[in-house]
Enzyme design. Structure first.
Site, PDB file in Angstrom:
ATOM      1  N   LYS A  10       0.826  -1.209   0.000  1.00  0.00           N
ATOM      2  CA  LYS A  10       0.000   0.000   0.000  1.00  0.00           C
ATOM      3  C   LYS A  10       0.868   1.270   0.000  1.00  0.00           C
ATOM      4  CE  LYS A  10      -3.958  -2.342   2.095  1.00  0.00           C
ATOM      5  NZ  LYS A  10      -4.992  -2.276   3.158  1.00  0.00           N
ATOM      6  N   TYR A  50     -12.341  -1.624  -4.418  1.00  0.00           N
ATOM      7  CA  TYR A  50     -12.899  -1.802  -3.073  1.00  0.00           C
ATOM      8  C   TYR A  50     -14.428  -1.715  -3.039  1.00  0.00           C
ATOM      9  CZ  TYR A  50      -8.351  -1.972  -0.758  1.00  0.00           C
ATOM     10  OH  TYR A  50      -7.116  -2.362  -0.318  1.00  0.00           O
ATOM     11  N   PHE A  58     -15.809   3.464   6.382  1.00  0.00           N
ATOM     12  CA  PHE A  58     -14.471   3.952   6.043  1.00  0.00           C
ATOM     13  C   PHE A  58     -14.173   3.886   4.542  1.00  0.00           C
ATOM     14  CE2 PHE A  58     -14.155  -0.529   7.346  1.00  0.00           C
ATOM     15  CZ  PHE A  58     -13.547  -1.095   6.244  1.00  0.00           C
ATOM     16  N   ARG A  86      -2.472 -14.669   4.389  1.00  0.00           N
ATOM     17  CA  ARG A  86      -3.160 -13.952   5.475  1.00  0.00           C
ATOM     18  C   ARG A  86      -2.406 -14.166   6.792  1.00  0.00           C
ATOM     19  NH1 ARG A  86      -7.332 -10.335   4.071  1.00  0.00           N
ATOM     20  NH2 ARG A  86      -8.006 -10.567   6.221  1.00  0.00           N
ATOM     21  N   THR A  92      -5.756  -7.403  10.438  1.00  0.00           N
ATOM     22  CA  THR A  92      -6.016  -6.113   9.782  1.00  0.00           C
ATOM     23  C   THR A  92      -5.489  -4.953  10.626  1.00  0.00           C
ATOM     24  OG1 THR A  92      -8.038  -7.104   8.897  1.00  0.00           O
ATOM     25  CG2 THR A  92      -7.844  -4.707   8.754  1.00  0.00           C
ATOM     26  N   ARG A 103       2.369  -6.922   8.807  1.00  0.00           N
ATOM     27  CA  ARG A 103       1.672  -5.756   9.365  1.00  0.00           C
ATOM     28  C   ARG A 103       2.243  -5.357  10.721  1.00  0.00           C
ATOM     29  NH1 ARG A 103      -4.356  -7.443   7.194  1.00  0.00           N
ATOM     30  NH2 ARG A 103      -4.395  -6.090   5.361  1.00  0.00           N
ATOM     31  N   ASN A 113      -2.282  -0.040   6.667  1.00  0.00           N
ATOM     32  CA  ASN A 113      -1.750  -1.289   7.211  1.00  0.00           C
ATOM     33  C   ASN A 113      -0.828  -2.048   6.246  1.00  0.00           C
ATOM     34  OD1 ASN A 113      -3.737  -2.146   5.526  1.00  0.00           O
ATOM     35  ND2 ASN A 113      -4.895  -3.305   7.041  1.00  0.00           N
ATOM     36  N   HIS A 116      -2.192  -5.507   1.326  1.00  0.00           N
ATOM     37  CA  HIS A 116      -3.482  -6.159   1.096  1.00  0.00           C
ATOM     38  C   HIS A 116      -3.222  -7.636   0.831  1.00  0.00           C
ATOM     39  CE1 HIS A 116      -7.404  -7.067  -0.688  1.00  0.00           C
ATOM     40  NE2 HIS A 116      -6.734  -7.715  -1.633  1.00  0.00           N
ATOM     41  N   GLU A 127      -9.365 -10.305  -8.161  1.00  0.00           N
ATOM     42  CA  GLU A 127      -8.424  -9.202  -7.932  1.00  0.00           C
ATOM     43  C   GLU A 127      -7.208  -9.302  -8.866  1.00  0.00           C
ATOM     44  OE1 GLU A 127      -9.732  -8.779  -3.230  1.00  0.00           O
ATOM     45  OE2 GLU A 127      -7.702  -9.462  -3.703  1.00  0.00           O
TER      46      GLU A 127
HETATM   47  P1  GDP Z   1      -8.233  -6.885   5.323  1.00  0.00           P
HETATM   48  O1  GDP Z   1      -8.917  -7.983   4.553  1.00  0.00           O
HETATM   49  O2  GDP Z   1      -7.384  -7.407   6.448  1.00  0.00           O
HETATM   50  O3  GDP Z   1      -7.454  -5.925   4.440  1.00  0.00           O
HETATM   51  O4  GDP Z   1      -9.372  -6.025   6.039  1.00  0.00           O
HETATM   52  P2  GDP Z   1     -10.820  -5.530   5.572  1.00  0.00           P
HETATM   53  O5  GDP Z   1     -11.253  -6.245   4.339  1.00  0.00           O
HETATM   54  O6  GDP Z   1     -11.709  -5.582   6.770  1.00  0.00           O
HETATM   55  O7  GDP Z   1     -10.602  -3.970   5.236  1.00  0.00           O
HETATM   56  C1  GDP Z   1     -10.003  -3.563   4.037  1.00  0.00           C
HETATM   57  C2  GDP Z   1      -9.031  -2.430   4.321  1.00  0.00           C
HETATM   58  O8  GDP Z   1      -9.774  -1.295   4.774  1.00  0.00           O
HETATM   59  C3  GDP Z   1      -8.033  -2.695   5.465  1.00  0.00           C
HETATM   60  O9  GDP Z   1      -6.918  -3.403   5.037  1.00  0.00           O
HETATM   61  C4  GDP Z   1      -7.678  -1.282   5.909  1.00  0.00           C
HETATM   62  O10 GDP Z   1      -6.715  -0.672   5.038  1.00  0.00           O
HETATM   63  C5  GDP Z   1      -8.989  -0.558   5.710  1.00  0.00           C
HETATM   64  N1  GDP Z   1      -9.750  -0.471   6.967  1.00  0.00           N
HETATM   65  C6  GDP Z   1     -10.294  -1.493   7.705  1.00  0.00           C
HETATM   66  N2  GDP Z   1     -10.940  -1.025   8.787  1.00  0.00           N
HETATM   67  C7  GDP Z   1     -10.820   0.330   8.731  1.00  0.00           C
HETATM   68  C8  GDP Z   1     -11.290   1.398   9.570  1.00  0.00           C
HETATM   69  O11 GDP Z   1     -11.953   1.198  10.585  1.00  0.00           O
HETATM   70  N3  GDP Z   1     -10.946   2.678   9.172  1.00  0.00           N
HETATM   71  C9  GDP Z   1     -10.238   2.937   8.048  1.00  0.00           C
HETATM   72  N4  GDP Z   1      -9.949   4.203   7.718  1.00  0.00           N
HETATM   73  N5  GDP Z   1      -9.773   1.954   7.239  1.00  0.00           N
HETATM   74  C10 GDP Z   1     -10.060   0.676   7.577  1.00  0.00           C
END
Ligand code: GDP
Length: 138
Positions: A10, A50, A58, A86, A92, A103, A113, A116, A127
């Site tokens: 990222k 996304y 968010f 993962r 996350t 991470r 973070n 991805h 993807e």
């Molecule tokens: P991942 O599969 O571990 O990447 O997590 P998710 O699919 O839940 O979320 C996608 C991405 O959204 C995450 O990797 C973070 O970059 C972002 N994200 C997740 N939760 C939050 C949040 O509460 N606030 C913000 N700003 N970004 C978030």
């Protein structure tokens, strides 16, 4: 031959100069790089990638962040690629990510973070197709 997952390093991790260290960890963990490119996503492309998160609070912040600078996108191959990747990247939220995970080491925050990783074989395929044509895979 294993199966594939899709990753992005990222913007903040690319900007911080951590791409090489992150790719090192990925290869050291046994993943083979099938395809890779550095790309600056437009707001439209980031929003489309996304789309699944559109209803989440968010979403706007996530799209703005992901088009704020270049990323490195890659397709990775390994047996059990999705789950093993993962595990390698960690939770996350970096404050919950296990020690030694990407991470835990490189993420700035829950939002920023570092990497991805696809969450299923089906999404890995979607993807990978979003970013790479078949002639870009080796
Ligand atoms: P991942 O599969 O571990 O990447 O997590 P998710 O699919 O839940 O979320 C996608 C991405 O959204 C995450 O990797 C973070 O970059 C972002 N994200 C997740 N939760 C939050 C949040 O509460 N606030 C913000 N700003 N970004 C978030």
């Amino acid at each position: 031959m294993g199966n594939i997952t899709f990753t992005m390093i990222k913007p903040e991790a690319v900007e911080a100069g951590n791409s090489g260290a992150i790719l090192n960890k990925i290869e050291a963990a046994g993943f083979r790089i099938v395809a890779m490119k550095k790309v600056h996503l437009s707001e439209e492309r980031a929003g489309s990638f996304y789309e699944v998160h559109k209803e989440r609070p968010f979403y706007g912040e996530l799209v703005e962040y992901m088009c704020g600078g270049p990323i490195i996108a890659a397709i990775l191959e390994k047996e059990n690629a999705v789950l093993d990747f993962r595990t390698l990247i960690g939770a996350t939220n970096p404050s919950e990510a296990a020690e030694g995970t990407i991470r835990a080491e490189f993420a700035e925050s829950l939002a920023k973070n570092a990497v991805h990783g696809s969450d299923s074989d089906e999404n890995a395929s979607i993807e990978a197709d979003f970013h790479f044509s078949t002639s870009e895979r080796f």
